[in-house]
Design a protein around this motif. Structure first.
Motif, PDB file in Angstrom:
ATOM      1  N   MET A 153     -68.511   3.203  24.555  1.00 42.32           N
ATOM      2  CA  MET A 153     -67.220   2.516  25.216  1.00 42.32           C
ATOM      3  C   MET A 153     -67.380   1.105  25.326  1.00 42.32           C
ATOM      4  N   THR A 154     -66.500   0.388  25.134  1.00 41.82           N
ATOM      5  CA  THR A 154     -66.520  -0.996  25.282  1.00 41.82           C
ATOM      6  C   THR A 154     -66.338  -1.416  26.892  1.00 41.82           C
ATOM      7  N   PHE A 155     -66.623  -2.412  26.975  1.00 37.16           N
ATOM      8  CA  PHE A 155     -66.751  -2.970  28.491  1.00 37.16           C
ATOM      9  C   PHE A 155     -65.446  -3.069  29.061  1.00 37.16           C
ATOM     10  N   PRO A 156     -64.059  -3.242  28.461  1.00 39.44           N
ATOM     11  CA  PRO A 156     -62.980  -2.962  28.851  1.00 39.44           C
ATOM     12  C   PRO A 156     -62.562  -1.589  29.245  1.00 39.44           C
ATOM     13  N   ILE A 158     -64.785   0.616  30.064  1.00 40.54           N
ATOM     14  CA  ILE A 158     -65.693   1.037  31.115  1.00 40.54           C
ATOM     15  C   ILE A 158     -65.056   0.239  32.523  1.00 40.54           C
ATOM     16  N   GLY A 159     -64.805  -1.071  32.385  1.00 33.64           N
ATOM     17  CA  GLY A 159     -63.949  -1.457  33.646  1.00 33.64           C
ATOM     18  C   GLY A 159     -62.827  -0.674  33.955  1.00 33.64           C
ATOM     19  N   ASP A 160     -62.001  -0.460  33.088  1.00 29.75           N
ATOM     20  CA  ASP A 160     -60.876   0.517  33.598  1.00 29.75           C
ATOM     21  C   ASP A 160     -61.300   2.080  34.064  1.00 29.75           C
ATOM     22  N   ILE A 161     -62.355   2.597  33.755  1.00 34.01           N
ATOM     23  CA  ILE A 161     -62.771   3.820  34.231  1.00 34.01           C
ATOM     24  C   ILE A 161     -63.481   3.629  35.690  1.00 34.01           C
ATOM     25  N   LEU A 162     -64.120   2.715  35.760  1.00 32.54           N
ATOM     26  CA  LEU A 162     -64.819   2.306  36.987  1.00 32.54           C
ATOM     27  C   LEU A 162     -64.271   1.496  38.144  1.00 32.54           C
ATOM     28  N   GLY A 163     -62.841   1.140  37.422  1.00 36.25           N
ATOM     29  CA  GLY A 163     -62.247   0.179  38.471  1.00 36.25           C
ATOM     30  C   GLY A 163     -62.703  -1.141  38.678  1.00 36.25           C
ATOM     31  N   LEU A 164     -63.339  -1.991  37.793  1.00 34.77           N
ATOM     32  CA  LEU A 164     -63.910  -3.230  37.421  1.00 34.77           C
ATOM     33  C   LEU A 164     -63.166  -3.861  36.584  1.00 34.77           C
ATOM     34  N   THR A 165     -63.637  -5.130  36.637  1.00 35.88           N
ATOM     35  CA  THR A 165     -63.273  -6.196  35.415  1.00 35.88           C
ATOM     36  C   THR A 165     -64.056  -5.782  34.412  1.00 35.88           C
ATOM     37  N   PRO A 166     -63.864  -6.428  33.042  1.00 37.71           N
ATOM     38  CA  PRO A 166     -64.818  -5.889  31.915  1.00 37.71           C
ATOM     39  C   PRO A 166     -65.833  -6.801  32.146  1.00 37.71           C
ATOM     40  N   ASP A 167     -65.835  -8.098  32.742  1.00 43.73           N
ATOM     41  CA  ASP A 167     -66.931  -8.961  33.050  1.00 43.73           C
ATOM     42  C   ASP A 167     -67.964  -8.091  33.904  1.00 43.73           C
ATOM     43  N   THR A 168     -67.506  -7.574  35.130  1.00 40.59           N
ATOM     44  CA  THR A 168     -68.026  -6.974  36.187  1.00 40.59           C
ATOM     45  C   THR A 168     -68.659  -5.655  35.613  1.00 40.59           C
ATOM     46  N   ALA A 169     -68.146  -4.998  34.615  1.00 44.88           N
ATOM     47  CA  ALA A 169     -68.878  -3.746  33.739  1.00 44.88           C
ATOM     48  C   ALA A 169     -69.938  -4.171  33.206  1.00 44.88           C
ATOM     49  N   ARG A 170     -69.724  -5.591  32.532  1.00 44.36           N
ATOM     50  CA  ARG A 170     -70.933  -5.855  31.631  1.00 44.36           C
ATOM     51  C   ARG A 170     -72.109  -6.244  32.409  1.00 44.36           C
ATOM     52  N   GLY A 171     -71.782  -7.075  33.693  1.00 42.73           N
ATOM     53  CA  GLY A 171     -72.770  -7.166  34.514  1.00 42.73           C
ATOM     54  C   GLY A 171     -73.593  -6.127  34.991  1.00 42.73           C
ATOM     55  N   HIS A 172     -72.964  -5.203  35.257  1.00 42.11           N
ATOM     56  CA  HIS A 172     -73.586  -3.859  35.859  1.00 42.11           C
ATOM     57  C   HIS A 172     -74.298  -3.352  34.533  1.00 42.11           C
ATOM     58  N   HIS A 173     -73.965  -3.098  33.370  1.00 39.56           N
ATOM     59  CA  HIS A 173     -74.624  -2.843  32.329  1.00 39.56           C
ATOM     60  C   HIS A 173     -75.702  -3.751  31.912  1.00 39.56           C
ATOM     61  N   PHE A 174     -75.562  -4.959  32.058  1.00 37.06           N
ATOM     62  CA  PHE A 174     -76.883  -5.908  32.053  1.00 37.06           C
ATOM     63  C   PHE A 174     -77.898  -5.612  33.015  1.00 37.06           C
ATOM     64  N   ARG A 175     -77.477  -5.544  34.202  1.00 38.23           N
ATOM     65  CA  ARG A 175     -78.517  -5.299  35.192  1.00 38.23           C
ATOM     66  C   ARG A 175     -79.343  -4.128  35.083  1.00 38.23           C
ATOM     67  N   ALA A 176     -78.559  -2.794  34.704  1.00 34.32           N
ATOM     68  CA  ALA A 176     -79.149  -1.543  34.355  1.00 34.32           C
ATOM     69  C   ALA A 176     -80.163  -1.806  33.257  1.00 34.32           C
ATOM     70  N   THR A 177     -79.745  -2.275  32.024  1.00 33.13           N
ATOM     71  CA  THR A 177     -80.438  -2.410  30.996  1.00 33.13           C
ATOM     72  C   THR A 177     -81.734  -3.241  31.231  1.00 33.13           C
ATOM     73  N   ARG A 178     -81.642  -4.348  32.099  1.00 32.79           N
ATOM     74  CA  ARG A 178     -82.805  -5.260  32.333  1.00 32.79           C
ATOM     75  C   ARG A 178     -83.676  -4.411  33.345  1.00 32.79           C
ATOM     76  N   THR A 179     -83.473  -3.376  34.190  1.00 38.53           N
ATOM     77  CA  THR A 179     -84.230  -2.610  35.162  1.00 38.53           C
ATOM     78  C   THR A 179     -84.832  -1.671  34.091  1.00 38.53           C
ATOM     79  N   LEU A 180     -84.136  -0.953  33.480  1.00 43.64           N
ATOM     80  CA  LEU A 180     -84.698  -0.052  32.572  1.00 43.64           C
ATOM     81  C   LEU A 180     -85.741  -0.395  31.700  1.00 43.64           C
TER      82      LEU A 180
END
Length: 188
Positions: A153-156, A158-180
């Motif tokens: 899915m795209t960040f927009p 993901i943002g819609d699904i999680l109730g976040l902005t696309p940039d916030t969704a991108r940030g969560h994905h970035f932090r998850a990817t970095r941790t993984l």
């Protein structure tokens, strides 16, 4: 719906319109079209099979009841995932979720003459480590990673699904990817 075109070939908008008028067959097509994706997502987010099945079933029950509120501002897929995400959050209120294995990440051993037991064992070990690392991520990071990497899915969206902005969704994905990446660095 027109009888000259099978329901299975109908677009989402036509299915929603028909289902909103009470056409159960049209809604059944929606369930078959999106059920496996929602199930895969819920499996990554919840601890046990019963919670997964309940979340997906509750998603479709809620969708059926709310069809008249769907305005098409997002895709049907995004709308269903957002309902499912809320059902998963409801489940978190009861108990802490731990994801379980998913067919999307399982390896299938080859049956050819070039079978490599070491490669198969390494792959299985990697997937087990990935599952453990995913379990340790905060729920929103895990959800963002699963929706992006597994559901494509795209960040927009993901943002819609999680109730976040696309940039916030991108940030969560970035932090998850970095941790993984950090936790799985031995497989680099």
């Amino acid at each position: 719906m027109s009888t000259d075109r099978p329901l299975a070939d109908a677009g989402d908008a036509a299915l929603v319109s028909a289902a909103a008028l009470g056409d159960r067959a049209a809604f059944e097509v929606v369930v078959h079209r999106y059920g496996p994706m929602l199930y895969r997502y819920a499996r990554r987010m919840l601890a046990n099979e019963q919670d997964v099945a309940d979340a997906v079933q509750e998603t479709f029950v809620a969708a059926w009841r709310q069809l008249d509120t769907f305005r098409g501002q997002s895709s049907l897929k995004t709308w269903l995932f957002s309902i499912c995400a809320r059902k998963i959050v409801d489940s978190y209120r009861v108990k802490r979720a731990v994801p379980i294995d998913d067919l999307a990440l399982q390896t299938h051993p080859s049956t050819g003459p070039d079978d490599d037991p070491f490669a198969h064992a390494s792959s299985t070990e990697f997937l087990t480590a990935l599952e453990r690392a995913l379990e340790e991520l905060p729920p929103r990071q895990r959800a963002a990673w699963v929706l992006r990497q597994i559901e494509d899915m795209t960040f927009p969206q993901i943002g819609d699904i999680l109730g976040l902005t696309p940039d916030t969704a991108r940030g969560h994905h970035f932090r998850a990817t970095r941790t993984l990446r950090e936790r799985l660095r031995r497989w680099k």
